[in-house]
Design a protein around this motif. Structure first.
Motif, short mmCIF file in Angstrom:
data_model
loop_
_atom_site.label_atom_id
_atom_site.label_comp_id
_atom_site.label_asym_id
_atom_site.label_seq_id
_atom_site.Cartn_x
_atom_site.Cartn_y
_atom_site.Cartn_z
N TYR A 1 1.02 -0.89 0.71
CA TYR A 1 0.10 -0.24 0.16
C TYR A 1 1.14 1.07 -0.17
CZ TYR A 1 0.84 -1.12 4.92
OH TYR A 1 1.14 -1.41 6.13
N PHE A 2 0.41 2.85 -0.04
CA PHE A 2 0.85 3.39 -0.31
C PHE A 2 1.71 4.37 0.77
CE2 PHE A 2 -1.33 4.50 -4.32
CZ PHE A 2 -0.51 4.48 -4.81
N PHE A 3 2.76 4.45 1.09
CA PHE A 3 3.48 5.13 2.17
C PHE A 3 3.64 3.90 3.51
CE2 PHE A 3 2.60 9.25 -0.27
CZ PHE A 3 3.50 9.65 0.44
N ARG A 4 4.18 2.53 2.91
CA ARG A 4 4.27 1.68 3.82
C ARG A 4 5.81 1.42 4.42
NH1 ARG A 4 5.77 -4.27 2.38
NH2 ARG A 4 6.60 -3.03 0.69
N GLU A 5 4.90 1.61 5.89
CA GLU A 5 6.69 1.82 7.46
C GLU A 5 7.21 3.34 6.63
OE1 GLU A 5 9.64 -1.33 6.44
OE2 GLU A 5 8.20 -3.00 6.44
N GLU A 6 6.39 4.09 6.87
CA GLU A 6 5.76 5.45 7.01
C GLU A 6 7.80 5.69 7.44
OE1 GLU A 6 6.39 9.91 8.04
OE2 GLU A 6 5.34 8.55 9.51
N TYR A 7 7.94 5.58 8.42
CA TYR A 7 9.47 5.86 9.73
C TYR A 7 10.40 6.25 8.51
CZ TYR A 7 10.89 1.14 10.22
OH TYR A 7 10.65 -0.09 10.14
N GLN A 8 10.83 4.93 7.80
CA GLN A 8 11.68 4.69 6.81
C GLN A 8 11.42 5.54 5.53
OE1 GLN A 8 12.38 0.63 4.58
NE2 GLN A 8 14.05 0.67 5.62
N LEU A 9 10.54 6.07 5.20
CA LEU A 9 9.77 6.70 4.55
C LEU A 9 10.45 8.06 4.59
CD1 LEU A 9 7.03 5.22 2.64
CD2 LEU A 9 8.66 5.33 1.59
N ARG A 10 9.82 8.53 5.71
CA ARG A 10 10.60 10.33 6.02
C ARG A 10 12.09 9.49 6.12
NH1 ARG A 10 7.75 8.83 10.92
NH2 ARG A 10 9.51 8.52 12.33
#
Length: 296
Positions: A85-94
């Motif tokens: 899904y979109f923006f999965r594991e948001e902390y890593q994307l941050r």
């Protein structure tokens, strides 16, 4: 009155292990004996499609029939589970947004280029690919640059979904609302806008096929999250070696939160970011690069 359902052929343990080994050699995916029921349930439709009487006949088809390569693809297609899904594991994307994108920008300029390449390895239906492209676009660092985000998968079915770029509500369950501007309503879902789609490419690629991956050239960062957990140790090492070869020196490899390179590779170094730890290919000439270059 009782209704009897024809459940079809039963999978014997010997048949399961033969089929499992075939799938493993082709895809690198490992299945233990507990997966036997999954094989029986998911491959039974393939027997019906080919009008085969049992799983032994199916194994021989996969080994010796002229259409075996195509059918092996269909078998893997039936066995893989795709969930993203979109923006999965948001902390890593941050961490990618705040730490890695500025680093990628500086390293590209140091190479005298305004071109970057990101790779989503095992991209499934494409949400991760478009997420990365959105973050690049939102950063503003790469306006006017040649930006490519490549996603590969072993399943042609999920790649068709990725190229269509229209997603149901479940794909947006973790997306922050401020990114809604990158989508428009269409066909009962939300379609990625053309500006983002133009940055993204998809290809059918088996991660074990190291020769084909050379066509990508060098890349700045690789996302391979929750993919290698399905691979056996030898296949995992082969894929990690491929990632090392494809990354620019100083480039980063981002795995899933439960994955690591422990007992897989010593060639990478750990990079401590603001909200995550990721792996980095050492810069050329560094002591680690010289020490580990021959040990992968």
């Amino acid at each position: 009155m009782s209704i009897l359902f024809d459940s079809g052929p039963k999978l014997k343990i010997e048949e399961f292990r033969l089929l499992r080994d075939l799938v493993n050699r082709y895809s690198g995916m490992h299945f233990d004996d507990a997966s036997m029921f999954v094989f029986e349930r998911r491959l039974r439709d393939r027997l019906r499609a080919l009008d085969l009487p049992d799983f032994t006949a199916y194994y021989h088809h996969l080994r010796y029939h002229p259409s075996a390569p195509a059918e092996l693809e269909d078998a893997v297609e039936a066995l893989v589970t795709n969930e993203t899904y979109f923006f999965r594991e948001e902390y890593q994307l941050r961490a990618f947004r705040n730490d890695l994108l500025p680093s990628i920008y500086e390293q590209a300029l140091s190479r005298g280029t305004k071109r970057i390449m990101l790779w989503s390895a095992g991209c499934s239906t494409g949400e991760e690919v478009y997420t990365l492209a959105i973050l690049v676009a939102r950063s503003g660092l790469f306006d006017g640059w040649d930006v490519r985000v490549f996603g590969n998968d072993i399943s042609r079915r999920v790649l068709a979904t990725a190229r269509r770029a229209v997603y149901p509500p479940s794909s947006f369950r973790a997306m922050p609302p401020e990114y809604a501007e990158f989508f428009v309503e269409e066909d009962g879902g939300m379609r990625v806008i053309p500006r983002i789609r133009a940055m993204c490419q998809f290809g059918h690629l088996n991660l074990l096929d190291g020769d084909k991956t050379t066509l990508l050239g060098r890349v700045d960062a690789i996302f391979c999250r929750n993919v290698l957990i399905y691979f056996d140790t030898a296949s995992r090492k082969k894929v990690i070696d491929t990632f090392y070869e494809r990354l620019h020196p100083g480039g980063h490899l981002l795995l899933g939160h439960s994955e690591s390179l422990l007992h897989v590779s010593t060639a990478f170094e750990l990079a401590h970011l603001s909200s995550d730890m990721v792996y980095r290919r050492p810069l050329e000439g560094s002591a680690r690069a010289r020490r580990d270059g021959g040990e992968r």
